[in-house]
Enzyme design. Structure first.
Site, mmCIF file in Angstrom:
data_model
loop_
_atom_site.group_PDB
_atom_site.id
_atom_site.type_symbol
_atom_site.label_atom_id
_atom_site.label_comp_id
_atom_site.label_asym_id
_atom_site.label_seq_id
_atom_site.Cartn_x
_atom_site.Cartn_y
_atom_site.Cartn_z
ATOM 1 N N ASP A 80 0.440 -1.279 0.397
ATOM 2 C CA ASP A 80 -0.081 -0.018 -0.372
ATOM 3 C C ASP A 80 1.010 1.222 0.077
ATOM 4 O O ASP A 80 0.951 1.672 0.810
ATOM 5 C CB ASP A 80 -1.400 0.009 0.936
ATOM 6 C CG ASP A 80 -2.375 0.937 1.737
ATOM 7 O OD1 ASP A 80 -1.979 1.542 0.128
ATOM 8 O OD2 ASP A 80 -2.801 1.404 2.085
ATOM 9 N N ASP A 89 -1.925 5.036 -6.033
ATOM 10 C CA ASP A 89 -2.382 4.296 -4.762
ATOM 11 C C ASP A 89 -2.831 2.309 -5.241
ATOM 12 O O ASP A 89 -3.586 2.508 -6.293
ATOM 13 C CB ASP A 89 -3.411 4.831 -3.934
ATOM 14 C CG ASP A 89 -4.131 4.089 -2.657
ATOM 15 O OD1 ASP A 89 -2.971 3.139 -1.826
ATOM 16 O OD2 ASP A 89 -5.292 4.519 -2.516
#
Length: 550
Positions: free
Chosen positions: A189, A394
């Site tokens: 992430d 992202d």
């Protein structure tokens, strides 16, 4: 024996002796009847050639000089031409611009220094580490194979859809933590500051993940007086009388993870295959709530890769272990393995598109885009701000998100450009799905009917276009009904009303690099199968170029 024509040894009356035009090498057996080695033959040939150049050289010097003078007099002299001068000037200018772009990609010598990886301080003890990247198992609602029965590309996969932006991407890595080291699966992430895993401290509310819970020793728990607890009061809070450093993470959908900070050994594999144990600080999560629990059935936690001081890359960079650079390459092959690297040894020296990182909230990686085009005809997707629109990279998100107006206009563009498809509201797989007037089994059956989505950034040096291209395979999803669904969602519903978010479906098939030292992001197309360590220049050349650039 040399088969070249033998120069004549005779000369006519009054002629000067001729200089030799070749060499005859005769190899004779030695005293014991053996043959000389190839090395001695080569040495002997070189010596003979040198001697041949000397023999007859004085005798022919005058002839050569006279012949050269006559040849020079007979050769026509080229006339000066303005066209030739202009062409030469343009060629030199083009070479200068190309060299400048290669070395000074963002307009200053620091870029050249980074580009050539010449900073000597980074070449001391700093190194790089490789980690595997695995695609998660696909959920239901998708055919198992393509039209030919072969394994289907991930672009046809249906991923769980919910209104959240907590780390639930479609790629994870495995990391070994503790002593002795134990393996854990972590969501990769780039939008999270924090690395954390579920743990038994004891556990209040944990999902049953793929591995047993991490169990910290008392000495692993970080006290409230530790610098990590003192340095980040916004993320962490002292534990009061318990003398521990607690954390409480809340995600956009209300899911949360609560726990304590721990310090333990993480085992990483360097570029030369050596296993190294490094101390890192991470979260020991003993209380997970909300939709986050569903994600943790496949993984044990999240790997935080943002630019925050507590993220894994920044921790390792502060220790002097790596440069504050990392990258990931997510494979499009469901049976393949991509890779994640920490450090700068696996950045290609050529072919990368670099854009500056724009500082924003929450330590996320974002830049600015001028417009979005559908296809090469510059059919602009309206609805973006008249000013530059923020683009967020992202890897913790699955899909791509557009601001609402741009999202609805993209749907209008697709309807207008796809006459063989009609909207099918009965398919609830994704918000916008279309049914074709012919059977569809995979993206391969329809990709030629759609065009790429192109993010266009500011030009480099005002002349070089910089784009991020997503082919139809990167934004189209095929359902089990044979419908074609749009893998772009309305970002307003998840708190991104004015930004574009690039999730895993649009990042795969590309090598993405995040350079926190130079505040830049880069990308290049890649099959993500074979990371290449870049070779370093010799010391004397590094030193010379270092003096030149700095």
């Amino acid at each position: 024996m040399d088969n070249s024509p033998e120069p004549s040894g005779r000369s006519g009356e009054g002629d000067q002796p001729c200089s030799p035009h070749g060499t005859v090498v005769i190899v004779l057996p030695d005293d014991i009847g053996g043959l000389p080695t190839s090395v001695s033959v080569a040495e002997e040939a070189v010596a003979l050639l040198h001697r041949a150049g000397a023999v007859g050289g004085d005798a022919a010097a005058s002839n050569a000089e006279d012949a050269g003078r006559r040849e020079e007099e007979e050769r026509p002299r080229p006339r000066f031409s303005l066209w030739r001068a202009a062409g030469a000037a343009l060629a030199l200018a083009a070479l200068a611009v190309a060299g400048y772009v290669c070395l000074y990609a963002d307009g200053h010598a620091g870029a050249a220094w980074r580009f050539l990886a010449l900073r000597e301080e980074e070449w001391g003890d700093r190194r790089s580490f490789l980690l595997p990247l695995y695609p998660k198992a696909r959920a239901g609602g998708v055919r198992a194979g393509g039209s030919d029965g072969a394994p289907q590309n991930l672009t046809a996969a249906i991923f769980p859809l919910s209104d959240h932006v907590f780390p639930d991407g479609q790629y994870y890595t495995t990391m070994s933590i503790g002593n002795p080291p134990r393996s854990y699966f972590l969501d990769v992430d780039t939008g999270s500051d924090f690395t954390w895993i579920q743990c038994d401290a004891p556990c209040r509310n944990c999902a049953k993940g793929p591995h047993p819970l991490y169990k910290p020793a008392r000495g692993n728990i970080i006290p409230s007086s530790d610098s990590f607890c003192q340095e980040f009061p916004g993320n962490l809070k002292p534990g009061g009388t318990s003398n521990q450093c607690d954390y409480d993470l809340t995600y956009a959908d209300g899911s949360s993870s609560m726990g304590v900070l721990a310090r333990d050994s993480m085992q990483l594999i360097s570029e030369d295959g050596e296993r190294e144990n490094l101390d890192i600080v991470f979260g020991c999560g003993y209380d997970q709530q909300g939709n986050l629990l569903a994600s943790l059935t496949n993984t044990d936690g999240a790997l935080g890769l943002s630019s925050a001081a507590i993220s894994l890359p920044t921790q390792l960079a502060r220790q002097g272990t790596i440069s504050n650079v990392f990258g990931h390459c997510m494979t499009t092959d469901p049976s393949g393995v991509g890779y994640l690297f920490l450090g700068d040894d696996y950045i290609p020296r050529w072919g990368m598109t670099w854009v500056p990182i724009r500082n924003g909230p929450n330590n996320i990686y974002s830049t600015e885009v001028e417009k979005v085009n559908y296809g090469d005809q510059h059919r602009s997707v309206r609805g973006l701000s008249e000013k530059l629109t923020r683009v967020i990279f992202d890897s913790g998100s699955t899909y791509m998100y557009f601001p609402r107006e741009a999202y609805t206009n993209l749907i209008a563009v697709l309807k207008d450009a796809s006459p063989r498809f009609v909207q099918d509201d009965s398919d609830k797989t994704l918000p916008f799905c279309m049914k074709a007037d012919f059977p569809v089994r995979s993206v391969d059956d329809v990709k030629q009917l759609f065009k790429p989505l192109i993010l266009q950034f500011k030009k480099s040096l005002f002349i070089f276009t910089r784009t991020f291209t997503m082919s139809p395979e990167d934004y189209l999803i095929i359902t089990d009904k044979g419908n074609v669904c749009l893998g772009v969602l309305d970002g307003t519903e998840v708190g991104f009303g004015s930004a574009i978010v690039l999730g895993d479906v649009s990042l795969r098939g590309k090598l993405i690099v995040y350079d926190n030292d130079e505040n830049k992001i880069a990308w290049v197309q890649s099959d993500c199968t074979n990371p290449h360590k870049q070779s370093r220049l010799p010391f004397f050349l590094r030193k010379a170029l270092r003096n030149q650039f700095l």
